[in-house]
Scaffold this active site. Sequence first.
Site, PDB file in Angstrom:
ATOM      1  N   MET A  24      17.124  -3.603   3.888  1.00  0.00           N
ATOM      2  CA  MET A  24      17.346  -4.591   4.943  1.00  0.00           C
ATOM      3  C   MET A  24      17.825  -5.888   4.303  1.00  0.00           C
ATOM      4  SD  MET A  24      14.059  -3.930   7.474  1.00  0.00           S
ATOM      5  CE  MET A  24      14.799  -4.859   8.825  1.00  0.00           C
ATOM      6  N   GLU A  25      18.403  -6.760   5.114  1.00  0.00           N
ATOM      7  CA  GLU A  25      18.781  -8.082   4.627  1.00  0.00           C
ATOM      8  C   GLU A  25      17.576  -8.781   4.008  1.00  0.00           C
ATOM      9  OE1 GLU A  25      22.263  -9.757   7.579  1.00  0.00           O
ATOM     10  OE2 GLU A  25      20.172  -9.952   8.190  1.00  0.00           O
ATOM     11  N   LEU A  26      17.804  -9.503   2.939  1.00  0.00           N
ATOM     12  CA  LEU A  26      16.731 -10.266   2.319  1.00  0.00           C
ATOM     13  C   LEU A  26      16.405 -11.468   3.194  1.00  0.00           C
ATOM     14  CD1 LEU A  26      15.018 -10.291  -0.315  1.00  0.00           C
ATOM     15  CD2 LEU A  26      16.688 -11.906  -1.225  1.00  0.00           C
ATOM     16  N   ASN A  55       4.049 -10.637   7.419  1.00  0.00           N
ATOM     17  CA  ASN A  55       5.102 -10.073   8.260  1.00  0.00           C
ATOM     18  C   ASN A  55       5.781 -11.134   9.114  1.00  0.00           C
ATOM     19  OD1 ASN A  55       4.443  -7.571   7.257  1.00  0.00           O
ATOM     20  ND2 ASN A  55       3.151  -7.009   8.996  1.00  0.00           N
ATOM     21  N   ASP A  74       1.399  -4.586  13.527  1.00  0.00           N
ATOM     22  CA  ASP A  74       0.769  -4.990  12.269  1.00  0.00           C
ATOM     23  C   ASP A  74       0.689  -6.513  12.224  1.00  0.00           C
ATOM     24  OD1 ASP A  74      -0.057  -5.494   9.698  1.00  0.00           O
ATOM     25  OD2 ASP A  74       1.255  -3.999   8.777  1.00  0.00           O
ATOM     26  N   LYS A  95      13.027  -1.321   0.093  1.00  0.00           N
ATOM     27  CA  LYS A  95      11.648  -0.822   0.045  1.00  0.00           C
ATOM     28  C   LYS A  95      11.664   0.638  -0.386  1.00  0.00           C
ATOM     29  CE  LYS A  95       9.285  -0.762   3.945  1.00  0.00           C
ATOM     30  NZ  LYS A  95       8.388  -1.220   5.045  1.00  0.00           N
ATOM     31  N   ASP A 148       8.544  -5.702   8.644  1.00  0.00           N
ATOM     32  CA  ASP A 148       7.635  -4.549   8.622  1.00  0.00           C
ATOM     33  C   ASP A 148       7.394  -3.981  10.013  1.00  0.00           C
ATOM     34  OD1 ASP A 148       5.937  -2.578   7.876  1.00  0.00           O
ATOM     35  OD2 ASP A 148       4.585  -3.845   6.735  1.00  0.00           O
ATOM     36  N   SER A 155       0.810  -1.212   0.000  1.00  0.00           N
ATOM     37  CA  SER A 155       0.000   0.000   0.000  1.00  0.00           C
ATOM     38  C   SER A 155       0.844   1.264   0.000  1.00  0.00           C
ATOM     39  CB  SER A 155      -0.927   0.003   1.216  1.00  0.00           C
ATOM     40  OG  SER A 155      -0.178  -0.134   2.410  1.00  0.00           O
TER      41      SER A 155
END
EC number: 2.7.-.-
Length: 544
Positions: free
Chosen positions: A324-326, A372, A367, A237, A386, A219
């Site tokens: 961030m790290e995958l 997540n 969240d 992101k 997240d 979103s």
Amino acid sequence: MWLKVGGLLRGTGGQLGQTVGWPCGALGPGPHRWGPCGGSWAQKFYQDGPGRGLGEEDIRRAREARPRKTPRPQLSDRSRERKVPASRISRLANFGGLAVGLGLGVLAEMAKKSMPGGRLQSEGGSGLDSSPFLSEANAERIVQTLCTVRGAALKVGQMLSIQDNSFISPQLQHIFERVRQSADFMPRWQMLRVLEEELGRDWQAKVASLEEVPFAAASIGQVHQGLLRDGTEVAVKIQYPGIAQSIQSDVQNLLAVLKMSAALPAGLFAEQSLQALQQELAWECDYRREAACAQNFRQLLANDPFFRVPAVVKELCTTRVLGMELAGGVPLDQCQGLSQDLRNQICFQLLTLCLRELFEFRFMQTDPNWANFLYDASSHQVTLLDFGASREFGTEFTDHYIEVVKAAADGDRDCVLQKSRDLKFLTGFETKAFSDAHVEAVMILGEPFATQGPYDFGSGETARRIQDLIPVLLRHRLCPPPEETYALHRKLAGAFLACAHLRAHIACRDLFQDTYHRYWASRQPDAATAGSLPTKGDSWVDPS
């Protein structure tokens, strides 16, 4: 409060509903106790019984059953490249066009049904044609508009997608379920503009490579796979342009359109809940704040053998870009095929983490989207993602809140009422009908903590029972609930929902009783709370 909780007790996927990255790695040979504490906080619960501990044989079977290769990340088949309207005027134009289109759609649908042979669709159909406003054509208009504007409007739509279909109309729930699964992504030129504005024209010097097409679109932003020059795989992101500046107008515009359908229950978005929602959305648009929250959680869970938090890549961290790290694994809603023991263990860890977040850390990622929480069968670990909606809780709030839960666990209705007043959830001047409904809602949600032995989350009708109380709770409430409860109850309801979806059997009463005693032991003297986090208007502190 109970309005939000009752509606959330239903399946949800989350905003990054795709498999992400690679396995997190094994923990090494030898026996392990799978607990979120790794210490005294809940050590005794890893020994035996449903939802407690796993033997070496269980872990061996889990590792043997793991996929040979973690699936590559990919977008939904419905996602498409589409420019994000960045100005308020262009976003308003999209909502205005939606309102006009919906009105014309209603007229067309009514005309069609007034013709010979026109009728409402039968029970066996999609159900959308049962309402002229929520016809299939209008449903497509809503989906297309929300996927185009994205931002706060799409976030609200995704939140509504997890409502029980007895809580909002099934037609509207079906629409928002489609919205949740098909967010669009911005074109290359728009993505590159954000990167240049945030990281500078030389941003490419910071990475060895960055895939132009994202593997997830949500979103507020989209996520790209990248590679640092040292070989570290990262998830980057990138926030959609204009999103942060349009939160209030987007929410108001969407709700104005939806109220045309009378499909939302009266009082669903009261003024106070709207303010809380808009504040959370503002937090989620501040990626620097999210980086600080992620770093905080990474430190809090550094010694945890079950949960892991990817590291923040500080050179890729700005207000609208976060690296961030995958991470690897599958969302919780894809774990239904695991054995009962494994599902019990995962859900036990989730509930334990929730209790630790609230009563030990006093700092919670609020969240509850399943995406997540990524489970990796190869390591029997869950990666947390997240952290934009993370928040702190003061000791005054948690002191009273834990007593409300304790009263419900003890089955003491009078104490629930008194402790709710201490919490300032009630004024003491409510009608008897409201007080009774409030106490009943607390008792229903406290049932897992009141049950001796393993509680079967898959057999309850919590959502329906809470739903029956909502009209009274809406009609007779005298004051808004504490501000902290909006996000807290969304998270707790999401955790209960995950346990129900995975049909877990967990000894919740013992877990809470241990938490309760340790909480008050830690308050004598006062335990240090989680570090202060930057909020709107505060200066940024480097997360490293």
